[in-house]
Design a protein around this motif. Sequence first.
Motif, mmCIF file in Angstrom:
data_model
loop_
_atom_site.group_PDB
_atom_site.id
_atom_site.type_symbol
_atom_site.label_atom_id
_atom_site.label_comp_id
_atom_site.label_asym_id
_atom_site.label_seq_id
_atom_site.Cartn_x
_atom_site.Cartn_y
_atom_site.Cartn_z
ATOM 1 N N LYS A 7 0.849 -1.190 0.000
ATOM 2 C CA LYS A 7 0.000 0.000 0.000
ATOM 3 C C LYS A 7 0.882 1.237 0.000
ATOM 4 O O LYS A 7 1.880 1.285 0.722
ATOM 5 N N LYS A 67 -3.638 -10.317 10.720
ATOM 6 C CA LYS A 67 -2.733 -9.446 9.969
ATOM 7 C C LYS A 67 -1.297 -9.581 10.449
ATOM 8 O O LYS A 67 -1.036 -9.657 11.655
ATOM 9 N N LEU A 69 2.635 -7.799 9.494
ATOM 10 C CA LEU A 69 3.484 -6.901 8.721
ATOM 11 C C LEU A 69 4.857 -7.535 8.549
ATOM 12 O O LEU A 69 5.486 -7.952 9.519
ATOM 13 N N GLU A 79 1.877 -6.134 3.870
ATOM 14 C CA GLU A 79 0.959 -6.949 4.651
ATOM 15 C C GLU A 79 0.893 -8.370 4.097
ATOM 16 O O GLU A 79 0.817 -8.568 2.886
ATOM 17 N N ASN A 81 -1.670 -11.303 5.032
ATOM 18 C CA ASN A 81 -2.855 -11.530 5.853
ATOM 19 C C ASN A 81 -3.556 -12.830 5.484
ATOM 20 O O ASN A 81 -3.537 -13.256 4.328
ATOM 21 N N GLU A 140 -3.342 0.266 -3.703
ATOM 22 C CA GLU A 140 -3.179 -1.030 -3.056
ATOM 23 C C GLU A 140 -2.915 -2.065 -4.150
ATOM 24 O O GLU A 140 -3.669 -2.147 -5.120
ATOM 25 N N LYS A 177 1.626 1.424 7.952
ATOM 26 C CA LYS A 177 0.565 1.338 8.954
ATOM 27 C C LYS A 177 -0.749 0.904 8.305
ATOM 28 O O LYS A 177 -1.006 1.191 7.134
ATOM 29 N N TYR A 178 -1.582 0.239 9.098
ATOM 30 C CA TYR A 178 -2.915 -0.109 8.641
ATOM 31 C C TYR A 178 -3.788 1.146 8.620
ATOM 32 O O TYR A 178 -3.544 2.111 9.344
ATOM 33 N N TYR A 179 -4.831 1.119 7.795
ATOM 34 C CA TYR A 179 -5.743 2.255 7.752
ATOM 35 C C TYR A 179 -6.314 2.560 9.134
ATOM 36 O O TYR A 179 -6.477 3.727 9.496
ATOM 37 N N GLU A 180 -6.632 1.508 9.892
ATOM 38 C CA GLU A 180 -7.204 1.721 11.215
ATOM 39 C C GLU A 180 -6.270 2.572 12.083
ATOM 40 O O GLU A 180 -6.718 3.454 12.826
#
Length: 200
Positions: A7, A67, A69, A79, A81, A140, A177-180
């Motif tokens: 991403k 998940k 990394l 990622e 996953n 992505e 980093k994840y979107y969250e």
Amino acid sequence: MYEIELKAHVDDAEKVRETLNSFAKQCGRSFKRDKYYKLCSNLNKDGYEKVRIRTENGKTFLTFKQKTLVQNPDGSCMEVNTESETEMNKAETIERIFQSINAQLVLEKTKDTEHWHCTMEKFDLHIELCDVATLGYFIEIEVISEKNDETTVNRIREVEMQVLEKCGIDKSMIESKYYEQLLTEGENQENASDDGFFSE
């Protein structure tokens, strides 16, 4: 099966869109609305698991992801996953169930997403150009693989990096980093700014 995904931030969405159209097949567009819930779990050291309810083009999906990394030699991350997902009839039904068991709604996210597909070096790549509310544009690049060993992940990473290069995106734009995490950090900064304003 494993999702192996890279991403990156996108500064010029129109340029990236034109480039993707030059070598990949466009596969439509979707609007994704996600709600993330915390469910109590004794199997996780944090004491909870996160699950996602996604509505996309009139369909609803319940998703759980494990998940991971993986750090690349250049310091960037990608990622890897594993995903379990099932289609639901109505989002409201599972939301009521979550409310009844005191599951906590922790985050909401929306993505306006354009999709492409291409094959490179025998890998099928799914590429998305995403406009994520409050965060901006991202690309992505994902491969679904039966294996997640180091050799396979590195080969896929090399191919996904080729896509970034084709699109004129520098590796420094890769987001680890994840979107969250990004959305939570943004909310925390906004709350801190609000506190500062009202304390004057």
